[in-house]
Design a protein around this motif. Structure first.
Motif: not given
Length: 429
Positions: A73, A76, A306, A309
């Motif tokens: 998170n 991201l 994504v 990440a």
């Protein structure tokens, strides 16, 4: 499993077989899942299993592993998903190359895509057209590599000269016939075939450990001899590290065995379950696919932000080596417990593995080649795996497959697994 049955009856009218990958099919019907956490996965009927599939090896930390989720998170990108280059793609490339001893890397999405890129690059670099694969190995589902994957030995010819067989229907027969098949771990036979076919071979593609048939490590000299022979014959050596990468060692099987290929493909554990694969290799080979080079390397979802990440989070968690070392220790413990139970109950069985990869064979002879693995006791395997499933362990019923641990299996889940394996083996006696 009533709810799974109901979902299957609903699914099969809109999805062939009720599944989006044939490997998820299961008798009498597929299972459908609702949640997963750590080493456990729960189906729609509320049955909780110790998961030994773990996303076919892609989930190295465990389902919804909190330290991974927090970092993921954090990394991201802000509104960026695909079709653009960012600093994140450079960060992840640099970190990848700190682990894996190659000059350059490019990211794509799946192992099959990565292998397809590799084949085009090898042809462009060498000026030759055909490829060689190992008998029994699965390197993706395209025509050139879905050849002699888990072949029927009654049709496969002699081991010293395997016949290329389609791994599935729908392949181009001419393409299948053009692919050369070599016997993994049989050096004299491999050398004879490659010398005979060298004039047309752009590359040899192999899993440095054959994991899609369980877990078969190479003879100590096999990879070294193959490296030297490929150099002599102007054939590129390609390691398919989709399963071995970031599990055998941080630098992959090539670091573990001390043999450096010209090109490698990585995936699975690289992003802890997110969709990502990589092609890496020598600069002079990689640059044949650079813009303006001899071949293309394109894809809308290549370097998907994504997934990158997720990869950055994976690399940060793996970097100090602690998690991987513990995963090796867990694997060794499970192997020892399985093998001890087999001895205790007088069963001809053995578990092999490393880095969370584990697989069991039932045989009274060593398993060092595909043909030896294919001749192991399928009936006993099915009985054992069926009993494990009854004991709420999610396993494959296919003798030539592979099973996985994640870092989250440590502690209680591993203890439960050892107990259930012992119970299942005792039932065989």
């Amino acid at each position: 499993m009533q709810k799974s049955l109901e979902l299957y009856n609903r699914a099969k009218s809109v999805i062939p077989g009720g599944v989006h990958s044939n490997s998820r099919a299961r008798a009498p019907h597929p299972l459908y899942f609702t949640k997963a956490k750590g080493p456990y996965i729960t189906d729609v009927d509320g049955n909780e299993y110790i998961d030994l599939i773990m996303g076919n090896g892609s989930i190295i930390f465990g389902h919804n592993y909190e330290p991974f989720v927090e970092l993921f998170n954090k990394y991201l990108p802000d509104g960026l998903v695909t079709g653009s280059e960012t600093e994140l793609s450079i960060d992840v490339s640099e970190k990848f190359l700190q682990f894996v001893d190659h000059d350059q890397v490019r990211f794509t999405n799946t192992g099959t895509e990565a292998i397809t890129h590799v084949i085009q690059m090898a042809r462009a670099y060498t000026g030759k057209n055909d490829i060689a694969v190992c008998e029994g190995a699965y390197n993706g589902w395209t025509d050139h590599v879905f050849v002699s994957a888990w072949p029927d030995l009654t049709k496969a010819g002699e081991e010293h000269n395997p016949i290329p067989l389609p791994g599935t229907g729908g392949l181009d027969p001419k393409v299948v016939e053009s692919t050369v098949v070599i016997p993994f771990n049989k050096w004299e036979e491999t050398e004879n075939i490659l010398r005979r076919e060298a004039h047309r071979l752009a590359c040899v593609i192999l899993e440095p450990v054959m994991i899609d048939v369980g877990f078969i490590e190479p003879d100590p000299e096999y990879l070294k001899n193959l490296r030297a022979l490929c150099d002599e014959l102007d054939i590129l050596l390609v390691f398919d590290e989709l399963l071995t990468g970031f599990r055998l060692s941080l630098g992959g099987a090539q670091q573990y065995f001390g043999v450096k290929p010209d090109l490698s493909t990585f995936g699975k554990a690289i992003a802890n379950g997110y969709v990502l694969a990589a092609v890496a290799g020598k600069r002079e080979v990689m640059e044949v696919a650079a813009p303006g080079g001899k071949t293309g390397f394109v894809g809308t979802y290549n370097g998907h932000q994504v997934s990158l990440a997720a990869a950055k989070a994976v690399f940060e968690l793996l970097e100090d080596g602690t998690i991987l070392e513990e995963l090796h220790e867990m694997t060794e413990q499970l192997i020892n417990e399985f093998n001890n139970s087999c001895s205790r109950y007088g069963i001809n069985g053995v578990m092999k593995g490393r880095g969370g990869h584990v697989h069991w064979y039932f045989s009274d002879t060593p398993v060092e080649t595909y043909r030896q693995a294919a001749r192991t006791d399928h009936e006993t395997f099915a009985k054992f795996s069926g009993k494990l499933f009854e004991l709420n362990c999610l396993v494959s019923g296919k003798t030539l497959s592979h099973h996985k641990l994640s870092y989250s299996h440590k502690g209680e889940a591993l203890e439960k697994l050892v107990e259930r394996i012992d119970t299942a083996l005792k039932s065989l006696k």
